[in-house]
Design a protein around this motif. Structure first.
Motif, mmCIF file in Angstrom:
data_model
loop_
_atom_site.group_PDB
_atom_site.id
_atom_site.type_symbol
_atom_site.label_atom_id
_atom_site.label_comp_id
_atom_site.label_asym_id
_atom_site.label_seq_id
_atom_site.Cartn_x
_atom_site.Cartn_y
_atom_site.Cartn_z
ATOM 1 N N TYR A 1 0.837 -1.202 0.000
ATOM 2 C CA TYR A 1 0.000 0.000 0.000
ATOM 3 C C TYR A 1 0.870 1.250 0.000
ATOM 4 C CZ TYR A 1 -4.837 -1.278 0.171
ATOM 5 O OH TYR A 1 -6.080 -1.688 -0.206
ATOM 6 N N PRO A 2 0.395 2.303 -0.669
ATOM 7 C CA PRO A 2 1.063 3.582 -0.455
ATOM 8 C C PRO A 2 0.787 3.958 1.003
ATOM 9 C CG PRO A 2 -0.583 3.714 -2.240
ATOM 10 C CD PRO A 2 -0.771 2.395 -1.563
ATOM 11 N N ALA A 3 1.818 4.282 1.769
ATOM 12 C CA ALA A 3 1.652 4.436 3.221
ATOM 13 C C ALA A 3 0.542 5.428 3.563
ATOM 14 C CB ALA A 3 2.976 4.856 3.841
ATOM 15 N N GLY A 4 0.355 6.444 2.740
ATOM 16 C CA GLY A 4 -0.660 7.451 3.033
ATOM 17 C C GLY A 4 -2.084 6.951 2.832
ATOM 18 N N LEU B 1 5.993 9.692 6.066
ATOM 19 C CA LEU B 1 6.097 8.241 6.284
ATOM 20 C C LEU B 1 6.245 7.936 7.785
ATOM 21 C CD1 LEU B 1 6.507 5.412 4.732
ATOM 22 C CD2 LEU B 1 8.841 5.686 5.528
ATOM 23 N N LYS B 2 7.053 8.751 8.468
ATOM 24 C CA LYS B 2 7.257 8.508 9.902
ATOM 25 C C LYS B 2 5.911 8.582 10.635
ATOM 26 C CE LYS B 2 12.113 9.770 10.430
ATOM 27 N NZ LYS B 2 13.092 10.792 10.822
ATOM 28 N N SER B 3 5.058 9.528 10.266
ATOM 29 C CA SER B 3 3.735 9.611 10.903
ATOM 30 C C SER B 3 2.945 8.340 10.613
ATOM 31 C CB SER B 3 2.911 10.785 10.363
ATOM 32 O OG SER B 3 3.664 11.930 10.401
ATOM 33 N N ASN B 4 3.022 7.864 9.386
ATOM 34 C CA ASN B 4 2.307 6.623 9.036
ATOM 35 C C ASN B 4 2.814 5.460 9.887
ATOM 36 O OD1 ASN B 4 2.604 7.635 5.594
ATOM 37 N ND2 ASN B 4 0.848 7.947 6.933
#
Ligand code: F6R
Length: 615
Positions: free
Chosen positions: A503-506, A535-538
């Motif tokens: 998946y796209p992380a967002g 990405l880090k938030s994801n």
């Protein structure tokens, strides 16, 4: 798909047939078989279900040796009819004709009904047996085997690579191809056929690549070829550049492992003569490339599987570097749509084998829709259907890829696509000399960077134990890393049989995050790019749902490690071209080691075939 090998010699052919089958086993491995014409012109056939080894055991266990100077053999990847002895090739009609077939005869049910009325009986559920009967029937009105085959093939719809022998013509093999690959090996006091030159490298380096619709009569000292119109033709003999050792395991346990570790050299070979000190060599794509690239207005990429994933990476590069619109689509969808192809499109096919049926057909469809488009294929196979059909060809010099799961073909395709983005960008003036040099410098660093990434194997091997009892996994990435996550998920699925999704992380929060718990390992790729913060938030979102995580990062990404999260720095200072290529390596190693733990057949995973030459 299926593999074919055969030959006419002055020695016993059986051992060569077995050796050829072993080399072709990567193409299909649910059954295998061979047939030899013995001295009294009778057929002697052996067939076994499963690996070629089973056929070898079958031959050893016989009281009477199978011997003769002319024979054909086959490894099967089932399309019509289950894997069974009766469905294994070679098939025989009335003790007069025997053949091996790669491809699909689409109208076989109509042909079969007709042949039943004529008194033919069937001993298999395959689409192939009708070919044998059709040739036997044609022999009643024709005075040669080749004329009988020419007549019979007129009734077939579909694709075929065929090797045919007859007890009535004991001095020859007739070979023909349409939509499936077939080569003739030219030997001394011997001539051969094979679906892939690799099968014959121990006996010859000289090959004739049959063109679409060609039919050949192959005798020990003479090869006669006619084109699809029945005209006598002369086809060039080409000396293969492949080396025999390239298709052996050497010190490795598996071809996939060998091919992962060959990537520094494969990338070096693919770059050789394609870059100078600080620029790309545009003519590496063909002498017409500069003109074509200068005139194009958009790009359409078509591919399947791993090659498709490479295409997705290229979309980012082409739009970012060359500032040109790029669409990417899987070939099996594209060929059946009614796509709009604008003038000024560069239509690119990506394919390791150059023979994937859907990709070849998509290219043919595109040329029919708009004959003014320019076509480029990026392939690892010099003499393939795609190269013949395309205006421009770029050969990745990965060397033979035997493991069914594609590895070095993917990374070298990415190298080719980076060169392409840079070439078009240079011609369209969307990059300047300094930016071009930056890309070239990055490409030059690749072999060293891949070697560094390979050094992480021990750590990755340890982590692979976490997947022992897992049934699913999620791969996350953003930008080009989403495509790399797709490639990681595909590798894990195909060789370890673990369900994996990318998946796209967002996009997680729009649904898939519901899947996450302690049983769902998440593998994330964290390059040090402009999306790192997001990405880090994801990653935090995932972590707070209890997942066990593995993060492959650039050393400078400094992803903060949390409980049950393993952060593995792969290397540092990766750029937009180098990062997707380098982050592919740990994912390949991970799937390889998980497959070892799951005790699957790494090089020949179930249900798969190397080159999908049927629909
Ligand atoms: C996956 C794999 C397949 C191929 C696909 C296309 O590891 O090998 O997905 O990438 O069948 O094959 P080519 O590139 O030969 O057209």
């Amino acid at each position: 798909m299926c593999g074919i090998v055969g030959g006419v010699t002055n020695k016993d052919i059986t051992s060569l047939l077995l050796e050829g089958l072993n080399r072709l086993e990567y193409r299909g491995y649910d059954s295998s078989g061979l047939i030899v014409l013995s001295k009294n012109n009778t057929f002697n056939r052996a067939r076994s279900v499963g690996k070629v080894q089973n056929l070898e055991d079958n031959l050893k266990a016989r009281d009477h040796k199978i011997e003769g100077n002319i024979g054909i053999a086959h490894t099967r990847w089932a399309t019509h009819g289950e894997p069974s002895i009766s469905n294994a090739h070679p098939h025989i009609s009335k003790n007069s004709v025997s053949l091996v077939h790669n491809g699909i005869i689409e109208n076989y049910i109509d042909l079969k009904n007709n042949q039943l009325k004529k008194g033919y009986s069937f001993s298999s559920d395959t689409d192939t047996e009708v070919i044998a009967h059709a040739i036997d029937f044609a022999m009643k009105s024709c005075s040669t085997l080749i004329a009988s085959v020419q007549l019979a093939i007129k009734s077939f719809t579909g694709s075929y690579g065929l090797g045919i022998i007859s007890s009535k013509y004991p001095d020859q093999i007739v070979a023909t191809r349409k939509g499936s690959p077939l080569v003739i090996g030219v030997g001394k006091n011997a001539n051969y056929i094979a679906s892939d030159q690799m099968a014959l490298l121990s006996v010859t380096k000289e090959f004739i690549f049959l063109e679409e619709g060609d039919i050949a009569e192959i005798k020990i000292d003479k090869i006669t070829i006619y084109d699809s119109e029945g005209n006598l033709v002369n086809r060039k003999i080409i000396t293969s550049q492949l080396k025999e050792g390239q298709v052996d395991l050497g010190n490795y346990d598996h071809f996939m492992q060998k091919e992962i570790f060959e990537q520094p050299q494969a990338v070096r070979d693919t770059l050789e003569s394609r870059i100078t000190n600080d620029s790309v060599v545009i003519s590496a794509f063909g002498y017409k490339a500069e003109k074509i690239f200068s005139e194009i207005k958009q790009v359409q990429i078509i591919a399947c599987g791993t090659s498709y994933n490479a295409g997705i990476v290229a979309k980012y590069w082409l739009e970012d570097i060359a500032k040109i619109t790029c669409n990417v689509e899987v070939a099996s969808e594209y060929r059946y749509r009614r796509p709009i192809l604008l003038n000024g499109t560069l239509f690119i096919t990506l394919s390791q084998s150059g023979e994937t049926a859907d990709t070849v057909e998509a290219l043919k469809t595109a040329k029919k829709i708009n004959s003014d488009i320019s076509t480029l294929c990026i392939t690892n196979s010099a003499e393939s259907s795609l190269t013949r059909l395309s205006d421009l060809t770029f050969l990745t010099h990965a060397g033979p890829e035997i493991g069914v799961a594609s590895t070095k073909a993917f990374t070298t395709q990415l190298v080719a696509l980076a060169l392409l983005a840079c070439s078009i960008g240079k011609l369209k003036k969307s990059i300047n000399k300094k930016q071009e040099k930056g890309i070239v410098d990055g490409l030059k660093r690749l072999p060293g960077l891949i070697n560094e990434a390979l050094l992480q194997e021990t750590q990755i091997k340890k982590l692979s134990t976490r997947f022992k009892n897992k049934n699913s996994a999620l791969f996350l990435g953003r930008g080009t890393m989403h495509a790399i996550a797709m490639e990681g998920a595909l590798k894990l699925k195909e060789i370890s049989y673990i369900h994996a999704e990318a998946y796209p992380a967002g996009e997680l929060k729009h649904g898939p995050i519901a899947l996450i718990d302690e049983n769902m390992p998440v593998i994330a790729i964290a390059p040090n790019d402009e999306l790192l913060g997001k990405l880090k938030s994801n990653l935090h979102e995932v972590k707070s749902r209890g997942s066990q995580m593995i993060v492959f990062e650039d050393e400078n990404s400094k992803v903060e490690s949390m409980d049950a999260m393993e952060v593995i720095p792969i290397t540092s200072n990766l750029g937009r071209i180098t990062a997707p290529i380098i982050f592919t390596i740990p994912l390949q190693l991970l799937s390889y080691h998980v497959a070892l733990i799951k005790k699957t057949d790494v090089d020949k995973p179930r249900n798969l075939a190397k080159s999908v030459t049927v629909e």
